[in-house]
Design a protein around this motif. Sequence first.
Motif, PDB file in Angstrom:
ATOM      1  N   UNK A 184      73.880  43.208 -14.646  1.00 46.58           N
ATOM      2  CA  UNK A 184      73.758  44.659 -14.777  1.00 46.58           C
ATOM      3  C   UNK A 184      72.834  45.034 -15.935  1.00 46.58           C
ATOM      4  N   UNK A 185      73.002  44.355 -17.087  1.00 45.25           N
ATOM      5  CA  UNK A 185      72.187  44.675 -18.260  1.00 45.25           C
ATOM      6  C   UNK A 185      70.716  44.325 -18.033  1.00 45.25           C
ATOM      7  N   UNK A 186      70.451  43.227 -17.341  1.00 42.95           N
ATOM      8  CA  UNK A 186      69.062  42.863 -17.062  1.00 42.95           C
ATOM      9  C   UNK A 186      68.448  43.836 -16.063  1.00 42.95           C
ATOM     10  N   UNK A 187      69.238  44.280 -15.097  1.00 39.53           N
ATOM     11  CA  UNK A 187      68.745  45.281 -14.137  1.00 39.53           C
ATOM     12  C   UNK A 187      68.409  46.583 -14.853  1.00 39.53           C
ATOM     13  N   UNK A 188      69.273  46.988 -15.812  1.00 36.92           N
ATOM     14  CA  UNK A 188      69.007  48.200 -16.596  1.00 36.92           C
ATOM     15  C   UNK A 188      67.721  48.039 -17.414  1.00 36.92           C
ATOM     16  N   UNK A 189      67.531  46.824 -17.967  1.00 35.18           N
ATOM     17  CA  UNK A 189      66.338  46.556 -18.765  1.00 35.18           C
ATOM     18  C   UNK A 189      65.088  46.639 -17.889  1.00 35.18           C
ATOM     19  N   UNK A 190      65.143  46.071 -16.699  1.00 34.25           N
ATOM     20  CA  UNK A 190      64.000  46.117 -15.788  1.00 34.25           C
ATOM     21  C   UNK A 190      63.700  47.546 -15.351  1.00 34.25           C
ATOM     22  N   UNK A 191      64.758  48.347 -15.112  1.00 38.10           N
ATOM     23  CA  UNK A 191      64.554  49.756 -14.739  1.00 38.10           C
ATOM     24  C   UNK A 191      63.867  50.521 -15.867  1.00 38.10           C
ATOM     25  N   UNK A 228      61.364  41.272 -14.234  1.00 35.23           N
ATOM     26  CA  UNK A 228      61.241  40.202 -15.217  1.00 35.23           C
ATOM     27  C   UNK A 228      61.519  38.833 -14.611  1.00 35.23           C
ATOM     28  N   UNK A 229      62.301  38.818 -13.525  1.00 37.93           N
ATOM     29  CA  UNK A 229      62.671  37.551 -12.889  1.00 37.93           C
ATOM     30  C   UNK A 229      62.403  37.603 -11.390  1.00 37.93           C
ATOM     31  N   UNK A 230      62.237  36.415 -10.832  1.00 39.28           N
ATOM     32  CA  UNK A 230      62.213  36.264  -9.381  1.00 39.28           C
ATOM     33  C   UNK A 230      63.139  35.102  -9.021  1.00 39.28           C
ATOM     34  N   UNK A 231      63.818  35.227  -7.898  1.00 40.14           N
ATOM     35  CA  UNK A 231      64.798  34.213  -7.515  1.00 40.14           C
ATOM     36  C   UNK A 231      64.144  33.021  -6.842  1.00 40.14           C
ATOM     37  N   UNK A 232      64.669  31.820  -7.184  1.00 42.68           N
ATOM     38  CA  UNK A 232      64.280  30.583  -6.517  1.00 42.68           C
ATOM     39  C   UNK A 232      65.557  29.823  -6.188  1.00 42.68           C
ATOM     40  N   UNK A 233      66.113  30.098  -5.013  1.00 45.97           N
ATOM     41  CA  UNK A 233      67.403  29.518  -4.650  1.00 45.97           C
ATOM     42  C   UNK A 233      68.489  30.065  -5.550  1.00 45.97           C
ATOM     43  N   UNK A 234      69.242  29.179  -6.194  1.00 47.26           N
ATOM     44  CA  UNK A 234      70.292  29.618  -7.113  1.00 47.26           C
ATOM     45  C   UNK A 234      69.752  29.880  -8.522  1.00 47.26           C
ATOM     46  N   UNK A 235      68.529  29.496  -8.752  1.00 43.12           N
ATOM     47  CA  UNK A 235      67.928  29.687 -10.071  1.00 43.12           C
ATOM     48  C   UNK A 235      67.075  30.952 -10.091  1.00 43.12           C
ATOM     49  N   UNK A 236      66.669  31.323 -11.306  1.00 40.37           N
ATOM     50  CA  UNK A 236      65.739  32.439 -11.472  1.00 40.37           C
ATOM     51  C   UNK A 236      64.569  31.957 -12.323  1.00 40.37           C
ATOM     52  N   UNK A 237      63.408  32.505 -12.077  1.00 37.32           N
ATOM     53  CA  UNK A 237      62.204  32.167 -12.824  1.00 37.32           C
ATOM     54  C   UNK A 237      61.584  33.437 -13.380  1.00 37.32           C
ATOM     55  N   UNK A 238      60.993  33.330 -14.543  1.00 38.41           N
ATOM     56  CA  UNK A 238      60.308  34.473 -15.126  1.00 38.41           C
ATOM     57  C   UNK A 238      59.062  34.822 -14.326  1.00 38.41           C
ATOM     58  N   UNK A 239      58.828  36.104 -14.160  1.00 39.19           N
ATOM     59  CA  UNK A 239      57.563  36.549 -13.594  1.00 39.19           C
ATOM     60  C   UNK A 239      56.496  36.444 -14.684  1.00 39.19           C
ATOM     61  N   UNK A 240      55.273  36.703 -14.339  1.00 42.19           N
ATOM     62  CA  UNK A 240      54.185  36.639 -15.320  1.00 42.19           C
ATOM     63  C   UNK A 240      54.435  37.617 -16.460  1.00 42.19           C
ATOM     64  N   UNK A 241      54.857  38.833 -16.121  1.00 46.02           N
ATOM     65  CA  UNK A 241      55.140  39.828 -17.166  1.00 46.02           C
ATOM     66  C   UNK A 241      56.417  39.462 -17.917  1.00 46.02           C
ATOM     67  N   UNK A 242      57.325  38.770 -17.220  1.00 45.47           N
ATOM     68  CA  UNK A 242      58.554  38.316 -17.868  1.00 45.47           C
ATOM     69  C   UNK A 242      58.274  37.313 -18.973  1.00 45.47           C
ATOM     70  N   UNK A 243      57.292  36.428 -18.744  1.00 46.01           N
ATOM     71  CA  UNK A 243      56.926  35.442 -19.765  1.00 46.01           C
ATOM     72  C   UNK A 243      56.365  36.135 -21.003  1.00 46.01           C
ATOM     73  N   UNK A 244      55.570  37.165 -20.783  1.00 46.67           N
ATOM     74  CA  UNK A 244      55.022  37.927 -21.912  1.00 46.67           C
ATOM     75  C   UNK A 244      56.142  38.612 -22.682  1.00 46.67           C
ATOM     76  N   UNK A 245      57.086  39.198 -21.929  1.00 40.82           N
ATOM     77  CA  UNK A 245      58.176  39.916 -22.565  1.00 40.82           C
ATOM     78  C   UNK A 245      59.086  38.959 -23.334  1.00 40.82           C
TER      79      UNK A 245
END
Length: 300
Positions: free
Chosen positions: A34-41, A47-64
């Motif tokens: 919930x807090x990460x969703x609020x941050x993204x809004x 900031x993240x994209x899903x890869x199966x059960x894991x999540x990976x940073x997006x390009x802008x997520x890495x900068x952030x």
Amino acid sequence: MELRQLKYFIEVAQREHVSEAAEHLHVAQSAISRQIANLEDELGVHLFEREGRNVKLTAIGKIFLTHSLTIMKAVDIAVEQIDAYLDPDRGSIKIGFPTSLASHLLPTVLSAFKEKHPQIAFQLRQGSYSFLIEAVKSREIDLAFLGPVPADDLTIQGKILFTERILALMPSNHILAERRSLRLRDLRNDSFVLFPKGYILQKIAYDACKQEGFLPNISSEGEDLDAIKGLVSAGMGVTLLPESTFYETVPKFTVKIPIENPVINRTVGVIIPKNRELPPSVHTFYKFVIEFFSILEKYQ
């Protein structure tokens, strides 16, 4: 934007798994999501994209993430400094030091200081010459012991504590081992055992030889004093080391000999940042170090 959101974001980014981050932080997985969703809004980006059960940073997520780590580090430093001001005798001091000062100088100073200020804690970090200078600038450490003391950096304030000679160390069966002193040029045909390129003691030795008209034939390298001394003891070559590194003993099967021409010295001291105020506990230690060596010099 809240610090809690940044903390949750960093934990998920580093673990690449929401449930593992939640377990480590001892909070519900839904609370982190919930807090990460609020941050993204609030930021208007993913900031993240899903890869199966894991999540990976997006390009802008890495900068952030880079900026988030900087923010949290600044907050940690602020809290440490506030704690130090509230209770100077219970602060924590982050000290940097090179390998050449680890065996005698550092233990001597710290033990003497702890007798007067037993509640102040230390965090010690060993590093190379350039690393220690940059770590003081970036606040990774509060101060550092160094040799030689840098004189041309406007962001660093250096205080020389003493000056020492650089000596030659050679195998005891060396043809010059019986000499009471020698010229550096006497070693021009010898194999040298030195620190790798980038280490300040390697530069001191290399520059001294170059000024005498020859380049040292480096046959072996070691990344710490014990390795260097061990290689010389094994007959692999000669080396140049500061006098203080022989404070306790000279290694077996070796001899140390003063160099009379040219006399090679290095300054040893402590550096602090010039552009910011020291926390009380760090300032207390800094003053103690200067007074300690001032008294020591008088007795010597």
